[in-house]
Enzyme design. Structure first.
Site: not given
Ligand SMILES: [Zn+2]
Length: 275
Positions: A2-3, A55, A247, A250, A269, A272
């Site tokens: 978990p974040e 956390k 993406c 893009c 990506c 990017c």
């Molecule tokens: Zn991209």
């Protein structure tokens, strides 16, 4: 894993449910935790506050002890009304704290210990955590300094290192790198100060936005995350979980690869985030 925004909300929810109310029942599958309860009964006490640090969920009791739990991969805190059916099997229950109004149940929590409140500040691993990205007094320069202290780390791994900055899990790792247009596999040494600042600032922004955007339901694991600023849940992440999909910027198919000693999945990506 978990974040931190999920953990933060879990702590806030636990706090609202439990704080100030007499504890009527306490159960633990951890002998060392149970021993503290035997010597300093929690059923004669109450929860003063619940907070998160990285956390870790920290539950402060009026009897001078703090219960530290860490969720790792599968642990979670749930809150139920008395008699309400649990959403996970009883065999996964590790800790139960009940007031007259609520039952808080920790399922499959792999780490749980009682710490004297007075000893908390020096307690490892809390003492070794980097600046807390969700903290009120977040120390940005210290986080950047700690990043710089790991020049040979691949940047995606450095973002997961909680001793550098506490807060970013595997989802935000990929999202933050995409937002800053940084390739996950370059080393920290290859990045400019502006790039490091972008990573830290974006990580904090995303975590804070998800803490304030909506209050979680009672489970802690399925936190709704939004990094694209769009409201459709299917549109909520830039790259994480989107392998081979185009993406959003893009159109290039998103790539996926296992990274680091823990083989955590990284999404990016190649256009990017070319360098
Ligand atoms: Zn991209």
């Amino acid at each position: 894993m978990p974040e931190d925004d999920t953990i933060f909300r879990a702590a806030a929810t636990l706090h609202r449910a439990l704080a100030g109310k007499p504890i009527v029942r306490f159960e633990s599958m951890y002998p060392a935790v149970t021993r503290v309860h035997d010597d300093h009964p929690l059923t004669a006490s109450h929860v003063e506050k619940v907070s998160s640090s990285g956390k870790h969920v920290l539950m402060y009791f009026a009897n001078g002890f703090v219960l530290r739990t860490h969720m790792r991969m599968n642990g979670s805190w749930h809150i139920y009304r008395p008699g309400e059916r649990w959403q996970r099997p009883a065999r996964d229950m590790r800790i139960l704290i009940a007031t007259a109004d609520f039952e808080a149940v920790a399922f499959s929590v792999p780490v749980a210990e009682m710490i004297k409140t007075t000893a908390l500040a020096k307690h490892r691993p809390l003492a070794t955590l980097g600046p807390d990205l969700l903290g009120d007094r977040f120390d940005r320069e210290e986080a950047i300094r700690r990043l710089r202290a790991h020049p040979d780390s691949q940047v995606a791994e450095a973002l997961l290192n909680q001793r550098i900055a506490a807060g970013i899990g595997n989802v935000y790792k990929s999202e933050v790198l995409f937002s800053c247009r940084i390739n996950p596999f370059v080393t920290v040494a290859a990045l400019s100060d502006e790039q490091l600042a972008c990573l830290i600032d974006t990580g904090r922004q995303l975590l804070l936005a998800n803490v304030t955007s909506r209050l979680a339901p009672m489970t802690t694991y399925t936190g709704f995350r939004r990094t694209t600023r769009r409201d459709d849940p299917s549109e909520r992440l830039w790259v994480y979980g989107r392998a081979r999909l185009p993406c959003r910027r893009c159109g290039t198919p998103i790539e996926i690869r296992k990274q680091g000693t823990d083989a955590r999945l990284t999404y990016w990506c190649s256009q990017c985030q070319a360098s």
